[in-house]
Write an enzyme that holds these catalytic residues in place. Structure first.
Site, short mmCIF file in Angstrom:
data_model
loop_
_atom_site.label_atom_id
_atom_site.label_comp_id
_atom_site.label_asym_id
_atom_site.label_seq_id
_atom_site.Cartn_x
_atom_site.Cartn_y
_atom_site.Cartn_z
N THR A 127 0.64 -1.13 -0.14
CA THR A 127 0.26 0.02 0.19
C THR A 127 0.94 1.16 -0.21
OG1 THR A 127 -1.41 1.13 1.41
CG2 THR A 127 0.18 -0.15 2.36
N ASP A 128 0.74 2.39 -0.41
CA ASP A 128 1.12 3.85 0.06
C ASP A 128 1.50 4.28 0.76
OD1 ASP A 128 -1.90 4.36 -0.26
OD2 ASP A 128 -1.89 5.78 -1.46
P1 NAD Z 1 -9.56 -7.96 2.49
O1 NAD Z 1 -9.03 -7.47 3.32
O2 NAD Z 1 -10.39 -7.49 1.14
O3 NAD Z 1 -8.93 -9.20 1.98
C1 NAD Z 1 -7.60 -9.94 2.85
C2 NAD Z 1 -7.81 -11.52 2.66
O4 NAD Z 1 -6.49 -12.22 3.01
C3 NAD Z 1 -9.25 -11.97 3.25
O5 NAD Z 1 -9.79 -12.69 2.31
C4 NAD Z 1 -8.57 -13.20 4.98
O6 NAD Z 1 -9.46 -13.96 4.44
C5 NAD Z 1 -7.07 -14.00 3.67
N1 NAD Z 1 -6.41 -13.27 5.09
C6 NAD Z 1 -6.24 -12.64 6.09
N2 NAD Z 1 -5.83 -13.40 7.30
C7 NAD Z 1 -4.67 -14.37 6.39
C8 NAD Z 1 -3.55 -15.01 6.75
N3 NAD Z 1 -3.56 -15.08 8.23
N4 NAD Z 1 -3.61 -16.29 6.06
C9 NAD Z 1 -4.86 -16.58 4.80
N5 NAD Z 1 -5.62 -15.09 4.47
C10 NAD Z 1 -5.66 -15.08 5.08
O7 NAD Z 1 -7.79 -7.22 1.03
P2 NAD Z 1 -7.73 -5.88 0.48
O8 NAD Z 1 -8.18 -5.24 0.26
O9 NAD Z 1 -8.30 -7.20 -0.72
O10 NAD Z 1 -6.18 -6.04 0.25
C11 NAD Z 1 -5.63 -7.67 -0.21
C12 NAD Z 1 -4.33 -6.54 -0.07
O11 NAD Z 1 -4.02 -5.03 -1.14
C13 NAD Z 1 -3.00 -6.87 1.49
O12 NAD Z 1 -2.53 -6.91 1.62
C14 NAD Z 1 -3.70 -4.94 1.15
O13 NAD Z 1 -2.31 -3.87 1.92
C15 NAD Z 1 -3.57 -4.39 -0.55
N6 NAD Z 1 -3.96 -3.03 -0.48
C16 NAD Z 1 -5.05 -3.17 0.21
C17 NAD Z 1 -5.97 -1.47 -0.81
C18 NAD Z 1 -7.29 -1.48 -0.88
O14 NAD Z 1 -6.97 -0.10 -1.17
N7 NAD Z 1 -7.69 -2.61 -0.53
C19 NAD Z 1 -4.92 -0.68 -1.47
C20 NAD Z 1 -3.57 -1.20 -1.84
C21 NAD Z 1 -3.31 -2.30 -1.17
#
Ligand code: NAD
Ligand code: TYD
Length: 374
Positions: free
Chosen positions: A151-152
């Site tokens: 993430t940023d």
């Molecule tokens: P989310 O919270 O919607 O989904 C996370 C997923 O990871 C879920 O399906 C959860 O069950 C799984 N998970 C959590 N803990 C786990 C574990 N210990 N073992 C296996 N699976 C596990 O997240 P998202 O919004 O889809 O984000 C995905 C990635 O992208 C993250 O790493 C986040 O930091 C990054 N990110 C998100 C955004 C955003 O705006 N949502 C922006 C930039 C980066």
């Protein structure tokens, strides 16, 4: 590690010996969009490793659960033995690592879950990936890729006139969420520098789009507005985020996977900086257009601010544009309209994710936030 029959094929899968990719966190928001896009545009199989925490919604992937190119493993990325077994079983040629605890407000209430999953879990996954990578022949090892999705927010906060974040920005995370993601980025970087494992890190701005859990700003405002509930803007609502439509994030990750250079960091953004107030007003206008009869702006309330709230994020994505030829294809106006329409058309999906756990969280996060003047 558990294979869940109706969520996708698991242990007895015939795809185990083919060239394939491994996705973690594929039942979450971005991971599920990534898998759906991948299977729609590639022939190569994918195995999804997800623990199914509160943020997961396996229903989202119901349409691909019978696809022969899709396999599912329920497992915790912190469990190194389980991760090693999954690598040994599927022999993936690449990993796209999404699994994380991802919500800043939850990290304020319970930081240790974030340290565990984001730092220890990424470390454990990197260890399992390294063992697998070391076992590959020279050609396969050179072609192996580990894309760490970040993430940023690891870069902290910007002033109104500061230049945008770039690959040269200093890490200055301010929340337990961003600090734990920063820790995971450093581990990923170290695996390239110390072991030479072909790792790449992507740092993306705020995503929005279909299938986002309605605890984050945009889906929360849409579902609350439709339900006639308050639209709780933290503080003055002048905090700025850069917004990227989720399918554009997925296309950037595919580009990094295909053509990115090992050891590199790539920043990904939407060229769509906007204060939260404007985002909420845009949602109200779109709902008034597609679901007329209500002045949704009347539901807006300003509530107690988030502690340590970052003021502004902005992304200079010229490196990925220049080196890998990626640009977002949606702008905020087109992406947000598609998003509002998706939530209007998928009331059943929304109802299913608003489970007991969701209600408990909403109660916990908003009950202490009194209304404040705008
Ligand atoms: P989310 O919270 O919607 O989904 C996370 C997923 O990871 C879920 O399906 C959860 O069950 C799984 N998970 C959590 N803990 C786990 C574990 N210990 N073992 C296996 N699976 C596990 O997240 P998202 O919004 O889809 O984000 C995905 C990635 O992208 C993250 O790493 C986040 O930091 C990054 N990110 C998100 C955004 C955003 O705006 N949502 C922006 C930039 C980066
Ligand atoms: P969020 O979607 O939680 O993403 P992040 O904190 O990772 O940027 O929040 C986006 C912005 O919206 C952030 O400035 C906090 C603000 N916000 C509100 O004003 N009200 C809310 O109810 C939520 C969830 C967020």
């Amino acid at each position: 590690m558990t294979g869940l029959g109706d969520l996708g094929r698991a242990s007895d899968s015939s795809i185990e010996s083919e060239r394939m990719i491994l996705v973690t966190g594929g039942c979450g928001f971005i991971g599920s969009n990534f898998i759906l896009d991948w299977l729609a545009t590639h022939t190569e199989p994918v195995v999804n490793v997800d623990l199914l925490t509160y943020a997961a919604n396996p229903e989202t992937l119901a349409s691909v659960s019978v696809d022969k190119r899709y396999a599912f493993e329920r497992a915790d990325i912190c469990d190194t033995a389980a991760m090693k077994a999954i690598f040994a079983k599927y022999l993936p040629r690449a990993v796209i690592h999404f699994a994380a605890e991802s919500h800043v407000d939850r990290s304020i209430h319970g930081p240790m879950d974030f340290v565990r999953t984001n730092v220890l879990g990424t470390g454990s996954l990197l260890e399992a990936a390294r063992a697998h990578w070391k076992s590959l022949g020279d050609d396969a090892a050179a072609q192996f890729r580990f894309v760490h999705v970040s993430t940023d927010e690891v870069f902290g906060t910007l002033g109104a006139n500061d230049p945008k974040f770039s690959e040269h920005s200093r890490y200055e995370p301010n929340s337990p969420y961003s600090a734990s993601k920063a820790g995971s980025d450093h581990l990923a970087r170290a695996y390239f520098h110390t072991y030479g494992m072909p790792v790449m890190v992507t740092n993306c701005s705020n995503n929005y789009g279909p299938r986002q859990f309605p605890e984050k700003l945009i889906p929360l405002m849409i579902v609350n507005a439709i339900a006639g509930k308050p639209l709780p803007i933290y503080g003055d609502g002048m905090q700025i985020r850069d917004w990227l439509y989720v399918s554009d994030h997925c296309s950037a990750i595919r580009r990094v996977l295909e053509s990115g250079a090992p050891g590199e960091l790539y920043l990904i953004g939407g060229d769509a900086e906007m204060p939260n107030r404007d985002v909420v007003h845009t949602i109200c206008s779109l709902l008034a257009k597609h679901r007329p009869g209500t002045d949704y702006t009347k539901q807006i309330t300003h509530v107690t601010d988030r502690p340590g709230h970052d003021r502004r994020y902005a992304i200079d994505f010229s490196k990925i544009e220049r080196e890998l030829g990626w640009r977002p294809s949606e702008n905020f106006a087109t992406g947000i309209e598609k998003t509002v329409l998706w939530y209007l058309q998928n009331a059943e999906w929304v109802a299913h994710v608003q489970s007991g756990e969701y209600k408990t969280w909403i109660e916990k996060n908003y009950k202490e936030r009194s209304a404040t003047p705008a």
